[in-house]
Scaffold this active site. Structure first.
Site: not given
Ligand code: 5GP
Length: 113
Positions: A30, A93-94, A99, A101
């Site tokens: 991440d 979720q962003s 995915h 984690h």
């Molecule tokens: P969510 O918030 O959707 O559960 O998790 C998305 C994750 O993707 C976040 O932890 C964020 O740090 C990670 N993330 C977003 N953009 C990138 C990127 O360009 N590269 C990597 N390696 N992780 C990313």
């Protein structure tokens, strides 16, 4: 075809080192780690979230969990780890590409925020 940061990682448009790759998924660190180990495991197919993937390809969801466990072993998280998937706005979720984690290397809190 969805156009998320993860589709750019999968296509190679955003270069990154994969910690695991197979026919169904890839894993990478991440960009904003929330624990000493913070790995994302994502399917190659762009399911939007775990609910959609569970309905359309439940075996894939099982495979992603198995890969998380394999990576936990590889990264020596024998004291414990956490697997999280966020879904939707209220789930936090962003990125709209499923995915998991994999978090480890420190004691986790409960309840999560
Ligand atoms: P969510 O918030 O959707 O559960 O998790 C998305 C994750 O993707 C976040 O932890 C964020 O740090 C990670 N993330 C977003 N953009 C990138 C990127 O360009 N590269 C990597 N390696 N992780 C990313």
């Amino acid at each position: 075809m969805s156009d998320t940061v993860f589709s750019k990682i999968l296509s190679g448009e955003i270069p990154i080192d994969f910690l695991h790759e197979d026919a169904m998924c890839v894993a990478f660190n991440d960009i904003s780690p929330q624990a000493p180990t913070h790995i994302l495991v994502i399917p190659r197919h762009a399911y939007r979230n775990v609910a959609e993937a569970s309905e359309k390809d439940p075996a894939l969801v099982g495979h992603l969990m198995a890969v998380c466990s394999k990576l936990a072993r590889k990264h020596r998280l024998e004291n414990g780890f956490r697997i999280v998937t966020n879904q939707g706005d209220e789930g936090g979720q962003s990125v709209d590409h499923l995915h998991f984690h994999l978090l480890g290397g420190r004691a986790m809190q409960w309840p999560p925020g």
